[in-house]
Design an enzyme around this catalytic site. Structure first.
Site, PDB file in Angstrom:
ATOM      1  N   CYS A 101      85.436  76.912  77.257  1.00  0.00           N
ATOM      2  CA  CYS A 101      84.691  76.248  76.182  1.00  0.00           C
ATOM      3  C   CYS A 101      85.525  76.187  74.909  1.00  0.00           C
ATOM      4  O   CYS A 101      85.563  75.161  74.228  1.00  0.00           O
ATOM      5  CB  CYS A 101      83.374  76.986  75.928  1.00  0.00           C
ATOM      6  N   CYS A 194      75.902  81.178  78.941  1.00  0.00           N
ATOM      7  CA  CYS A 194      74.790  80.489  78.277  1.00  0.00           C
ATOM      8  C   CYS A 194      74.067  79.518  79.198  1.00  0.00           C
ATOM      9  O   CYS A 194      72.861  79.301  79.052  1.00  0.00           O
ATOM     10  CB  CYS A 194      75.287  79.771  77.027  1.00  0.00           C
TER      11      CYS A 194
END
Length: 363
Positions: A101, A194
Site C-alpha cells: 500500500c 484492513c
C-alpha cells in the site's frame, strides 16, 4: 512548501498535518477512500480506511484549519494491494499488504497525482525519519518504527516525502494531539489487515481462491502426514492448525517448512529445519554506493534484526546471516540497515525469493 497531507483518520497523520501547518507550509489534507464497500472493512480500533476514519480525518482538518478532500482510490487499492495479496498467497508466498500500500498507493498513485496538481511533497504520519542527508532512518520510537514498510520507496519518492513524527514517541504524539484539541488523541491504533473485516485471513483467501485439497508431507522422509484444503492457508514457520494425522516419532511439534504451489504440497518438519543463514531476494531498491556491506537485516515487520553481509549483483540481493533465522518466507521484504550515531540508516530493501542453510544453497 505546498504539501499534501495524507490523513488516515488516526492520531499520527492528524498530528503530522498539524505540525506541517505549524511549520508554515501550505497544507491541504486528503483522505484516501480505499474500500469499494467501506462497511466490509475493519472499523473502530481495527480500521484505517472506513467511513468512520474519513469523518475523523475531516474533523481533524477542520481543527487544524486546512482544506480537506477525499480521493477515491478504491480501484487502484483493490488492483495493487488486494488482488496482489491474493495472487501472492496463491503462488506460495507471504506478502505484506501494508508495504504494498505504501509503495503503490501512498507513494506512487498519491504522490504522482500530488505532483501533477502542483504540490511539492506528501506528508504522512509514518514513524520514521529523513535525515538532513535525505536518507531514511528508524524512528526514535523503535516500538512504532515504520521504516521497514517504507524501505521500498525510491530515492525520487523519498525526496518528495515528509515524515514529521520520526523524532517523537507515540506517547508524545498523543499528548500533542490532546493539547491541539484533536478528537483522535485517544483513538486506538489500527491493526492487522484492513480489508479482511473479521481478521480471518485463511477464510478470506478460501472465499477468493476456493478449496484446493493437497497433501502435507514430512520434509525429511517424504511421508504423507495429512491433507489441507488450500496451501494458501499456511505460512512458513506455522505450527498451529496443521491437523496432522501422524504424530512425530519423537513427539516434538512440526512446523511448516515450505509451500509448493505446483504440487499443492505443504512440507513440515522440526523447528531446527526452519533455520536459514542465506537469503536471496529480488526487486532491489538500493541507496548505498557499495554493493557489498556488513550491516543489519530485518526480515519481517517488527521482526528480529540479524547481522549480515549483503551483496548486490544486478537485481539480486544476497544476505549471509551471522546467526540463523527461522520462519523466513518468500514474499516478505528484507531491509538492510547501517548503524550510525544519528540512527539506523535504511540502505535498501528487496523481496525475498528464497532462503536456505548456506550448505544447501551452495549445493
Amino acid at each position: 512548501m505546498r504539501v499534501l497531507a495524507a490523513m488516515s483518520g488516526g492520531v499520527d497523520s492528524a498530528v503530522a498535518a498539524a505540525r506541517a501547518h505549524a511549520a508554515g507550509h501550505d497544507v491541504t489534507g486528503v483522505h484516501l477512500a480505499l474500500a469499494r464497500n467501506p462497511q466490509t472493512y475493519r472499523t473502530g480500533a481495527r480500521g484505517c480506511c472506513t467511513l468512520e476514519d474519513s469523518r475523523d480525518a475531516r474533523r481533524a482538518a477542520d481543527v487544524i484549519g486546512i482544506p480537506f478532500y477525499v480521493w477515491d482510490m478504491a480501484e487502484q487499492f483493490h488492483a495493487n494491494v488486494v488482488d496482489d495479496f491474493v495472487a501472492e498467497y496463491a503462488a506460495g508466498r507471504t506478502p505484506n499488504p501494508c508495504l504494498r500500500c505504501n509503495e503503490k498507493i501512498k507513494f506512487e498513485a498519491v504522490l504522482d497525482r500530488a505532483v501533477a496538481l502542483g504540490f511539492d511533497a506528501v506528508v504522512t504520519g509514518h514513524h520514521a525519519r529523513l535525515g538532513a542527508d535525505g536518507l531514511l532512518r528508524r524512528s526514535v520510537d523503535e516500538g512504532k518504527d515504520q521504516s521497514y514498510v517504507l524501505a521500498v520507496l525510491t530515492r525520487a519518492q523519498l525526496d518528495r516525502a515528509v515524515f514529521p513524527l520520526g523524532d517523537s514517541t507515540k506517547a508524545q504524539v498523543r499528548e500533542e494531539a490532546a493539547a491541539r484539541g484533536l478528537a483522535v488523541a485517544d483513538k486506538p491504533d489500527s491493526h492487522d489487515i484492513c480489508f479482511i473485516a473479521d481478521g480471518d485471513t485463511k477464510g478470506f483467501l478460501q472465499r477468493q481462491l476456493g478449496d484446493a485439497p493437497g497433501d502435507i508431507v514430512d520434509g525429511r522422509t517424504g511421508e504423507r502426514l495429512g491433507s489441507h484444503n488450500g496451501a494458501y492457508g499456511y505460512t512458513i514457520g506455522q505450527r498451529k492448525g496443521l491437523d496432522l494425522r501422524v504424530p512425530a516419532a519423537d513427539g516434538r511439534p512440526r512446523y511448516v517448512l515450505s509451500i509448493t504451489p505446483v504440487t499443492n504440497t505443504v512440507t513440515v518438519g522440526p523447528r531446527e529445519d526452519l533455520e536459514v543463514n542465506e537469503v536471496i531476494a529480488s526487486k532491489v531498491i538500493w541507496h548505498s554506493d557499495s554493493t557489498q556491506v556488513e550491516c543489519d537485516v530485518q526480515l519481517r515487520a517488527h521482526g528480529e534484526v540479524y547481522p549480515a553481509t549483503v551483496t548486490i549483483e544486478g537485481d539480486t540481493l544476497t544476505a549471509r546471516l551471522e546467526t540463523p533465522a527461522r520462519g523466513v518466507a518468500a514474499g516478505q521484504a528484507i531491509v538492510a540497515y547501517q548503524r550510525s550515531p544519528e540512527g539506523d540508516i535504511v540502505l535498501g530493501s528487496a523481496t525475498i525469493t528464497a532462503a536456505a542453510p548456506l550448505a544447501a544453497s551452495r549445493a
